[in-house]
Design a protein around this motif. Structure first.
Motif, PDB file in Angstrom:
ATOM      1  N   ARG A 102      -8.688   9.212   1.415  1.00  0.00           N
ATOM      2  CA  ARG A 102      -9.037   7.799   1.411  1.00  0.00           C
ATOM      3  C   ARG A 102     -10.482   7.638   0.939  1.00  0.00           C
ATOM      4  NH1 ARG A 102      -9.603   3.693   6.601  1.00  0.00           N
ATOM      5  NH2 ARG A 102     -10.555   2.017   5.403  1.00  0.00           N
TER       6      ARG A 102
ATOM      7  N   ILE B 152      -3.497  -0.518   7.377  1.00  0.00           N
ATOM      8  CA  ILE B 152      -3.461   0.908   7.041  1.00  0.00           C
ATOM      9  C   ILE B 152      -3.600   1.776   8.290  1.00  0.00           C
ATOM     10  CG2 ILE B 152      -4.198   0.682   4.637  1.00  0.00           C
ATOM     11  CD1 ILE B 152      -7.043   1.370   5.604  1.00  0.00           C
TER      12      ILE B 152
ATOM     13  N   LEU C 103       0.986   4.291  -2.710  1.00  0.00           N
ATOM     14  CA  LEU C 103       0.822   5.703  -2.349  1.00  0.00           C
ATOM     15  C   LEU C 103       1.989   6.526  -2.884  1.00  0.00           C
ATOM     16  CD1 LEU C 103      -0.446   5.546   1.370  1.00  0.00           C
ATOM     17  CD2 LEU C 103      -1.783   5.857  -0.715  1.00  0.00           C
TER      18      LEU C 103
ATOM     19  N   ILE D 266       0.846  -1.208   0.000  1.00  0.00           N
ATOM     20  CA  ILE D 266       0.000   0.000   0.000  1.00  0.00           C
ATOM     21  C   ILE D 266       0.879   1.255   0.000  1.00  0.00           C
ATOM     22  CG2 ILE D 266      -1.570   1.370   1.458  1.00  0.00           C
ATOM     23  CD1 ILE D 266      -3.109  -0.770   0.069  1.00  0.00           C
ATOM     24  N   GLU D 267       1.913   1.263   0.840  1.00  0.00           N
ATOM     25  CA  GLU D 267       2.805   2.430   0.877  1.00  0.00           C
ATOM     26  C   GLU D 267       3.460   2.646  -0.482  1.00  0.00           C
ATOM     27  OE1 GLU D 267       4.017   2.578   5.625  1.00  0.00           O
ATOM     28  OE2 GLU D 267       5.584   2.345   4.117  1.00  0.00           O
TER      29      GLU D 267
ATOM     30  N   THR E 292      -3.889  13.264   2.833  1.00  0.00           N
ATOM     31  CA  THR E 292      -4.234  11.876   2.526  1.00  0.00           C
ATOM     32  C   THR E 292      -5.730  11.809   2.237  1.00  0.00           C
ATOM     33  OG1 THR E 292      -2.517  11.116   4.047  1.00  0.00           O
ATOM     34  CG2 THR E 292      -4.156   9.482   3.352  1.00  0.00           C
TER      35      THR E 292
ATOM     36  N   LEU F 211      -5.628   6.988  -1.494  1.00  0.00           N
ATOM     37  CA  LEU F 211      -5.831   5.586  -1.116  1.00  0.00           C
ATOM     38  C   LEU F 211      -7.231   5.180  -1.582  1.00  0.00           C
ATOM     39  CD1 LEU F 211      -4.899   3.050   0.399  1.00  0.00           C
ATOM     40  CD2 LEU F 211      -5.738   4.079   2.508  1.00  0.00           C
TER      41      LEU F 211
END
Lengths: 321, 321
Positions: B260, B240, B208, B204-205, B258, B225
């Protein structure tokens, strides 16, 4: 050859009080410990009324150069007393410091591999950082200003990964407490050194994660750092510093393999293992390299995929004993 | 209503010595501080000859449950004395602890927002972690075993991000030093809590980072995200956790955004700012949200790209004052 005269912190402080005209040397590929110790010692000597400078280290990155601001020796400075900090070996002298190879009056260090190249050495191999020992010495020179406290905090905290590495001891924490009480603001320092990554570093880490291969039920992980990836991101050496630690942070992974393409047809292997499970040094020895039980490396001729095959086979061979 | 009886650590220790039949409560979304304090206190009470258990916390993840092994209260256990640790408010009682809402005999805590819901409260809001205060109390109960030391080290170190966050004080380091001296091995603990990420988290990182947008000469960074990303990786909520801190680590970034995707047409904004530069709370207030000057949030109706536009405009509006 210099005699092996190991001084206590008290004797080192007495030596520093008795001399003047200081030049302080730092080691090649300078880290927070050597730079922080040099900056802290230089400021403490000046505070004690001495003339003191740090020799410029051409390899110092922008992460550390701010700590040396106003401390670098002027062109043509002729020191009376040369002090080396955190420098274990003759091989660690930067090019511009080599003229002092036979002329170091005092080395202050914490490496068990210290070569005792100086006239006097103050070595305490039980310390996590040279900065821990330097704190003891600098305290004996007089009052510690916030700037000295900050420099030595950088030295101590960076050498133990901010109190995470296994070299961290109760003494490390106690020195950190005392340094914080000198009055500098530790938060920007911590943020700078432990919570910041370059945009390019994050891109590279993202690429490594995307291409990560998990084997042995997730106990072995491989990442591949290619020349193409470095080119695409425009990454420099500072962006991939200590990149072989990246794979080791994956939950459940005991053996972390990093293969870096040095040039087409040549790869650098870095292997981190749980030494109870697999001896990294034995694996790398089979590939013409070496290192420690938990961290070793080798240079492998061949494509990345050939190198991958070679590592996995060498691991298998060592496992079968 | 319970009276606001704020005890010193000494008085809390005397109270604990004078009672028996303990049940210890931890807060919802349990972290290292509440779990570590509960485990450390429970073991210390047993060490002092008392009957003591911790109430199971259904939300405790596998990161923390090992510390509670052998300590959980059996079915139908009827406590004589109920102690809540690191629990500032009535709203933080897990479902299975709500029967004790009006029956807590002692709360040990470090939150300035403490509601004083218990019969007795031992509050020290100057501590980085409840574990720091717990160490003072537990010391007065008798000898600290390595297991107690480890539990309280988990409490202290996790609540200050391993001595990185701005709540870390010299006292935090000194308690860490004393806890290390109880004889447990801190390295596996540090590795577990501070150097380990799930494979899914790393993926996931990486996504991103790959999609990160830099603006204002790199001072503003946005990451996105999406539900698709979570689905592709198979990420769960634990993968997360605190993901909005990710963007803030980029070198040079002052404002980290961020976004999401909660469901198609609804996004969660998390904004971290350098409060001297931009007030995050003011920006989020314009979007129907709120928070603190350095960290705020809002829920935004619309697609990710519409939410992106809305945030950037709100930032512009606040900047123009």
């Amino acid at each position: 050859m210099a005699e092996r005269n190991n001084m206590t912190a008290l004797e080192a402080a007495e030596f520093l009080k008795a001399h003047d005209g200081y030049l302080i040397l730092t080691h090649v590929r300078p880290d927070g410990d050597t730079i922080g110790c040099a900056a802290g010692l230089c400021r403490a000597l000046r505070q004690a009324g001495k003339e003191a400078y740090v020799l410029e280290n051409p390899e110092a990155t922008s992460l550390f150069t701010p700590y040396l601001e106003g401390l670098l020796s002027p062109q043509g400075y002729e020191p009376d007393t040369v002090v080396a900090v955190d420098m274990a070996a003759r091989g660690l002298f930067p090019e511009n410091a080599k003229q002092y190879l036979e002329g170091v009056d005092l080395t202050i260090d914490h490496h068990p591999s210290q070569e005792f190249y100086a006239q006097n050495t103050c070595l305490d191999a039980g310390r996590a950082a040279c900065g821990e020992l330097m704190y003891d010495i600098v305290q004996l020179l007089g009052g510690i200003t916030p700037e000295i406290g900050e420099a030595l905090y950088v030295a101590v905290s960076t050498d133990c990964g901010c109190f995470v590495y296994s070299n961290t001891t109760p003494a490390t924490h106690r020195v950190a407490a005392q340094l914080m009480e000198t009055g500098f603001d530790p938060y920007p320092v911590n943020r700078r050194h432990f919570r910041t990554k370059s945009f390019k570093r994050l891109k590279i880490e993202g690429m490594l994660a995307a291409g990560m291969e998990l084997r042995d039920n997730g106990q072995t992980a491989l990442v591949f750092l290619t020349l193409d990836m470095l080119r695409e991101v425009g990454a420099e050496e500072r962006d991939i510093d200590d990149i072989s630690a990246f794979v080791g942070q994956v939950e459940g992974v005991k053996n972390g393999i990093t293969l870096r393409e040095l040039r087409p047809g040549e790869c650098k292997l870095s292997l981190r293992t749980d030494p109870g499970d697999l001896n990294a040094s034995a694996v790398c020895a089979l590939l013409g390299g070496g290192g420690h039980a938990a961290a070793a490396g080798a240079t492998i001729e061949g494509t990345m995929m050939e190198a991958r095959q070679a590592v996995l086979e060498a691991m298998e061979t060592v496992r079968k004993g």
